[in-house]
Motif scaffolding. Structure first.
Motif, PDB file in Angstrom:
ATOM      1  N   HIS A 333     -11.774  42.237 -75.303  1.00  0.00           N
ATOM      2  CA  HIS A 333     -12.326  42.365 -73.951  1.00  0.00           C
ATOM      3  C   HIS A 333     -13.249  41.202 -73.632  1.00  0.00           C
ATOM      4  O   HIS A 333     -13.804  40.575 -74.539  1.00  0.00           O
ATOM      5  CB  HIS A 333     -13.083  43.700 -73.821  1.00  0.00           C
ATOM      6  CG  HIS A 333     -12.185  44.882 -73.977  1.00  0.00           C
ATOM      7  ND1 HIS A 333     -11.502  45.448 -72.936  1.00  0.00           N
ATOM      8  CD2 HIS A 333     -11.804  45.571 -75.088  1.00  0.00           C
ATOM      9  CE1 HIS A 333     -10.764  46.454 -73.380  1.00  0.00           C
ATOM     10  NE2 HIS A 333     -10.927  46.553 -74.692  1.00  0.00           N
ATOM     11  N   THR A 337     -14.441  42.632 -67.726  1.00  0.00           N
ATOM     12  CA  THR A 337     -14.694  44.079 -67.669  1.00  0.00           C
ATOM     13  C   THR A 337     -15.945  44.395 -68.477  1.00  0.00           C
ATOM     14  O   THR A 337     -17.026  43.984 -68.090  1.00  0.00           O
ATOM     15  CB  THR A 337     -13.470  44.907 -68.130  1.00  0.00           C
ATOM     16  OG1 THR A 337     -13.111  44.564 -69.457  1.00  0.00           O
ATOM     17  CG2 THR A 337     -12.281  44.676 -67.213  1.00  0.00           C
ATOM     18  N   GLY A 339     -16.782  43.504 -71.652  1.00  0.00           N
ATOM     19  CA  GLY A 339     -17.123  42.637 -72.774  1.00  0.00           C
ATOM     20  C   GLY A 339     -18.351  41.792 -72.480  1.00  0.00           C
ATOM     21  O   GLY A 339     -18.850  41.772 -71.352  1.00  0.00           O
ATOM     22  N   ASP A 362      -8.248  43.093 -71.110  1.00  0.00           N
ATOM     23  CA  ASP A 362      -9.312  43.824 -70.425  1.00  0.00           C
ATOM     24  C   ASP A 362      -8.796  45.124 -69.819  1.00  0.00           C
ATOM     25  O   ASP A 362      -7.596  45.369 -69.783  1.00  0.00           O
ATOM     26  CB  ASP A 362      -9.963  42.909 -69.372  1.00  0.00           C
ATOM     27  CG  ASP A 362     -11.068  42.071 -69.991  1.00  0.00           C
ATOM     28  OD1 ASP A 362     -11.992  42.670 -70.577  1.00  0.00           O
ATOM     29  OD2 ASP A 362     -10.991  40.822 -69.930  1.00  0.00           O
ATOM     30  N   HIS A 363      -9.766  45.933 -69.360  1.00  0.00           N
ATOM     31  CA  HIS A 363      -9.431  47.267 -68.849  1.00  0.00           C
ATOM     32  C   HIS A 363      -8.807  47.209 -67.457  1.00  0.00           C
ATOM     33  O   HIS A 363      -9.002  46.248 -66.719  1.00  0.00           O
ATOM     34  CB  HIS A 363     -10.694  48.131 -68.786  1.00  0.00           C
ATOM     35  CG  HIS A 363     -11.205  48.546 -70.127  1.00  0.00           C
ATOM     36  ND1 HIS A 363     -10.557  49.454 -70.920  1.00  0.00           N
ATOM     37  CD2 HIS A 363     -12.300  48.156 -70.816  1.00  0.00           C
ATOM     38  CE1 HIS A 363     -11.241  49.622 -72.028  1.00  0.00           C
ATOM     39  NE2 HIS A 363     -12.309  48.842 -72.001  1.00  0.00           N
ATOM     40  N   ASP A 518     -10.533  45.347 -81.053  1.00  0.00           N
ATOM     41  CA  ASP A 518     -11.042  45.907 -79.800  1.00  0.00           C
ATOM     42  C   ASP A 518     -12.417  45.293 -79.499  1.00  0.00           C
ATOM     43  O   ASP A 518     -13.343  45.987 -79.070  1.00  0.00           O
ATOM     44  CB  ASP A 518     -11.151  47.440 -79.940  1.00  0.00           C
ATOM     45  CG  ASP A 518     -11.208  48.151 -78.599  1.00  0.00           C
ATOM     46  OD1 ASP A 518     -11.326  47.461 -77.569  1.00  0.00           O
ATOM     47  OD2 ASP A 518     -11.145  49.394 -78.600  1.00  0.00           O
ATOM     48  N   HIS A 520     -15.660  43.563 -78.099  1.00  0.00           N
ATOM     49  CA  HIS A 520     -16.338  43.437 -76.817  1.00  0.00           C
ATOM     50  C   HIS A 520     -17.358  42.306 -76.863  1.00  0.00           C
ATOM     51  O   HIS A 520     -18.151  42.140 -75.945  1.00  0.00           O
ATOM     52  CB  HIS A 520     -17.007  44.762 -76.428  1.00  0.00           C
ATOM     53  CG  HIS A 520     -16.017  45.807 -75.977  1.00  0.00           C
ATOM     54  ND1 HIS A 520     -15.138  46.420 -76.853  1.00  0.00           N
ATOM     55  CD2 HIS A 520     -15.733  46.310 -74.761  1.00  0.00           C
ATOM     56  CE1 HIS A 520     -14.385  47.280 -76.174  1.00  0.00           C
ATOM     57  NE2 HIS A 520     -14.725  47.234 -74.900  1.00  0.00           N
TER      58      HIS A 520
END
Length: 563
Positions: A333, A337, A339, A362-363, A518, A520
């Motif tokens: 991320h 978003t 991160g 990203d989300h 995953d 961030h």
DNA sequence: GCCGTTTTCGGCCCGACTGTTTTCAGTCG
């Protein structure tokens, strides 16, 4: 059953038989009910540790939901008596004594009896023992549970670093469940080799990390650390290093199996070495033990008495994946978003790790709390990834997104947008409380979308914080196979999702796993180590891991489902 | 109660530390 039989002072081997069976059942990747459904009593008896007797018990449990012999035992010993055995320092013998003489059958009653002096009337119980019981109760009440490997490993490494400074230390290795890289760690076990064990013991219990000393001997001490964990240090002579590391690494069940095997070959194994009669025939190196038993080397992560000994007999131990085999990180991320860093910063950090590629994922819009991107924003974001890819050399940035799976199983972007994204992760981020069959349908339906490459954190569990959602993982894995979807092993130590048992199952089905962080932030890229350790526990090899393939091959594999 | 490359009977992993004892039982890993 095992605990109740222990209270009944039954044959100790019968007690252990139940224990063994329970442990094996706990580690099964298949549900015991479905084993029975498909093969009846015979199938149950094929499970190691389950014979005729226990198989019949299981059958009774499945058919009636009850077990008569268990109910009968409960009539003799109230259930609350079992909570006494769970107190550190209290075993079956003490529990029986307390129950018989003072009618104590719960922690509350025990505390009262300790405080009003009744306990001292009992044989073999004096002030110190009472003190120990009380601190055991206090410990239990503080709920000393298991710790995430992400918390335990760095802490253990700090302790090792402090002790290493002593000149008396020869070798020092964290062992136990930590060395086996279990997802949660009960306590930290550290092995030291030294000619001067007393010096080591003295220094250990005085470490600044230590809150309280539980036991201190000449070669073995236990303490409670300031973070609430228990730590044990054991010292042996350098010539016993191999045998001691082996013994101290476990698992207990694995050690028992290996020692049983040794006995059959006329050998004896303990933490000091391996012996034929009185003659010591090895123990300096861990491999001495495997050699003496005619086994190939078994990596610590799979020493769980789950078939690894049989595999080692046949020379079928897999070559487990290593951190250096990882060619890139696929779930990352950025500031776009939730991160903390930019695409360029993440790429630079990934390049530093020696990766050949990274995917920015990203989300999407439904994950509002994380600032998920609308379709329009996503298009702009993908262009930014392209731009970054052109600017940076030596590493490829892949256009990805972590797309939400909606409650009906549809994705929250239309196919027309999904097909523009080179790697699509599909995740559940909402409606966790659905029923098992609906949730299973929801996930499978998402996997059927030809634009979905990877199923993210398949159970949604957060270790020690949130239970996995109800889902038929076996059905999900089968669907992954059928649809050509990859499955993520999310390496964040709080997730480690897919877990080790199902990784092994996925491998058997021929599903490739993507080990990701995953991340961030740039520092989280280092969490890959935990993902790799978990994968090793799942018997995974380089060839089982999607991101162990080089960039060109990866891109081809991603294209497969869309053709 | 389980199990079998000596066995369908007779075994079943092995040792450290503590507290209470005069030589060891209980607990733990």
């Amino acid at each position: 059953m095992s605990l109740l039989l222990e209270l009944g002072e039954e044959n100790p081997f019968r007690i252990r038989a139940y224990q063994k069976a329970a442990q094996n059942i706990e580690n099964l990747s298949e549900d015991l009910g479905s084993i029975y459904k498909s093969g009846g009593l015979t199938a149950l008896e094929n499970v190691p540790g389950i014979g005729k007797g226990i198989a019949e018990h299981i059958e009774e449990l499945i058919k009636t939901g009850k077990l008569k012999s268990h109910d009968d035992l409960l009539k003799k010993f109230p259930k609350s008596l079992l909570e006494l055995i769970a107190v550190p320092g209290i075993g079956p013998k003490t529990a029986i004594l307390l129950h018989k003489k003072l009618k104590i059958d719960s922690i509350d009653k025990l505390e009262k009896a300790a405080k009003n002096g009744e306990l001292e009337k009992l044989p073999g119980i004096r002030a110190k023992k009472i003190q120990n019981m009380l601190s055991g109760i206090a410990m239990k009440k503080r709920n000393i549970g298991r710790f995430s490997i992400g918390d335990a490993l760095p802490y253990a490494e700090a302790i090792v670093k402090s002790l290493k400074k002593l000149k008396e230390v020869d070798k020092i290795v964290p062992c136990g469940s930590l060395r086996r890289a279990k997802e949660t760690i009960g306590d930290i076990d550290i092995l030291v080799t030294s000619k001067k064990p007393k010096k080591i013991m003295g220094a250990f219990i005085k470490l600044p990390h230590v809150e309280r000393v539980l036991a201190k001997g000449e070669t073995k001490s236990s303490v409670i650390l300031k973070n609430g964990m228990q730590a044990d240090v054991r010292v042996v002579e350098p010539k016993s290093f191999g045998a001691a590391v082996y013994y101290f690494t476990g698992s207990k069940q694995h050690n028992i199996q290996v020692r049983e095997m040794a006995i059959k070959k006329g050998l004896k194994i303990n933490e000091y070495g391996i012996y034929r009669g009185n003659k010591r025939i090895g123990g300096a190196e861990e491999n001495d033990i495997f050699k003496a038993l005619g086994l190939s080397y078994i990596p610590p992560e799979i020493r769980e008495a789950q078939g690894e000994i049989e595999a080692a007999k046949k020379g079928n131990i897999p070559i487990l994946v290593e951190l250096k085999d990882i060619k890139g990180d696929l779930h990352i991320h950025t500031k776009a978003t939730d991160g903390a860093n930019t695409i360029e910063e993440m790429a630079a950090a990934a390049k530093k790790l020696g990766y050949g590629y990274l995917a920015i994922t990203d989300h999407t819009k439904s994950t509002r709390v994380a600032g998920g991107l609308t379709e329009k924003e996503a298009m702009a974001h993908l262009k930014k990834i392209d731009l970054a890819n052109k600017k940076i050399s030596g590493i490829r940035v892949i256009r990805g997104m972590e797309v939400d799976i909606l409650p009906d199983g549809k994705l929250d972007y239309p196919d027309s947008l999904l097909k523009e994204i080179d790697i699509v992760f599909a995740s559940i981020h909402s409606h966790f409380k659905m029923g098992r069959s609906d949730m299973t349908k929801r996930i499978i339906s998402a996997m059927k979308n030809r634009y979905v490459h990877v199923l993210s954190h398949p159970t949604g569990r957060l270790i020690g914080q949130r239970e996995a959602y109800e889902v038929d993982l076996d059905a999900v894995l089968k669907a992954a196979k059928d649809t050509g979807t990859f499955v993520e092993l999310n390496g964040n130590p709080i997730r480690l999702d897919l877990d080790d048992i199902h990784c092994r199952k996925a491998k058997e089905l021929g599903i490739l796993i993507a080990i990701t962080t995953d991340s961030h932030s740039v520092t989280q890229l280092d969490l890959m180590r935990y993902g790799v350790l978990a994968a090793r526990r799942g018997w995974l090899e380089k060839k089982d891991i999607l991101n162990c393939f080089p960039y060109e091959k990866l891109i081809k594999m991603l294209a497969l489902k869309r053709t």
